[in-house]
Design an enzyme around this catalytic site. Sequence first.
Site, short mmCIF file in Angstrom:
data_model
loop_
_atom_site.label_atom_id
_atom_site.label_comp_id
_atom_site.label_asym_id
_atom_site.label_seq_id
_atom_site.Cartn_x
_atom_site.Cartn_y
_atom_site.Cartn_z
N ASP A 15 0.86 -1.17 0.00
CA ASP A 15 0.00 0.00 0.00
C ASP A 15 0.90 1.23 0.00
O ASP A 15 2.09 1.15 0.34
CB ASP A 15 -0.89 -0.02 1.25
CG ASP A 15 -1.66 1.27 1.43
OD1 ASP A 15 -2.38 1.66 0.51
OD2 ASP A 15 -1.52 1.89 2.51
N ASP A 17 -0.32 5.21 0.68
CA ASP A 17 -0.64 6.23 1.67
C ASP A 17 -0.79 5.61 3.06
O ASP A 17 -1.65 4.76 3.29
CB ASP A 17 -1.94 6.94 1.28
CG ASP A 17 -1.80 7.72 -0.01
OD1 ASP A 17 -1.09 8.72 -0.02
OD2 ASP A 17 -2.41 7.29 -1.02
#
Length: 225
Positions: A15, A17
């Site tokens: 991932d 953010d």
Amino acid sequence: MSVVTDSYPAAVLWDMDGTLVDTEPYWLTAEEELVAAWGGVWTHEDGLQLVGSGLERSALIFQSRGVHLTVAEIIDTLTDRVMGQISEHVPWRPGVRELLRELKQAGIPTAVVTMSVRRMAEHVVNSLGFDAFDTIVSGDQVDNPKPHPDPYLEAARRLGVDPAHCVAIEDSEPGVASAVAAGASTIAVPLHIPLPPSPAYALWSSLDGVTLADLAAVHAGEVRS
């Protein structure tokens, strides 16, 4: 030179953010400014409700708060503001760059799996200063955002690996749900919103000092909390 062994994951899926970079304060700034420009108020608690969500869903929420822009205009406005802040300072999470370099040296394929748009993901990835990732799956490239498994399934497909042979690293509940549903060995490293312990994933406080051997242990079922 590749030093991949059978004990290592086939790929590591990241991932962005909150996991690679702590951009959530940047998003909150962009969100507050957007809503304020249309006469509304957006709080820190409001922003936390969107962590890990797809941008199209978030845009609909902003419309419900009185932002009279199209979904595409809202996404572009927020993305431009966040990218501007990243250009001033890239808020890397502890241990991320060191672990990415180790994965690169070991020949482990990697992917970014983010609900941000591709141009922002490329902006972050290019800031690393070395070729860390083999592919990027962004929010504007999938029909079903996190928590659906599709983003992680697509990343595994592009890398030519079985998602069950991958390790995924996430910070949010929607992201963790997406990775677990895709069948990846999932490591949750929550940042702004705590996550409860679960047998479905490893729960870590940080990636600082984490090595490929640690990822391999999770992949082998030796979950480290």
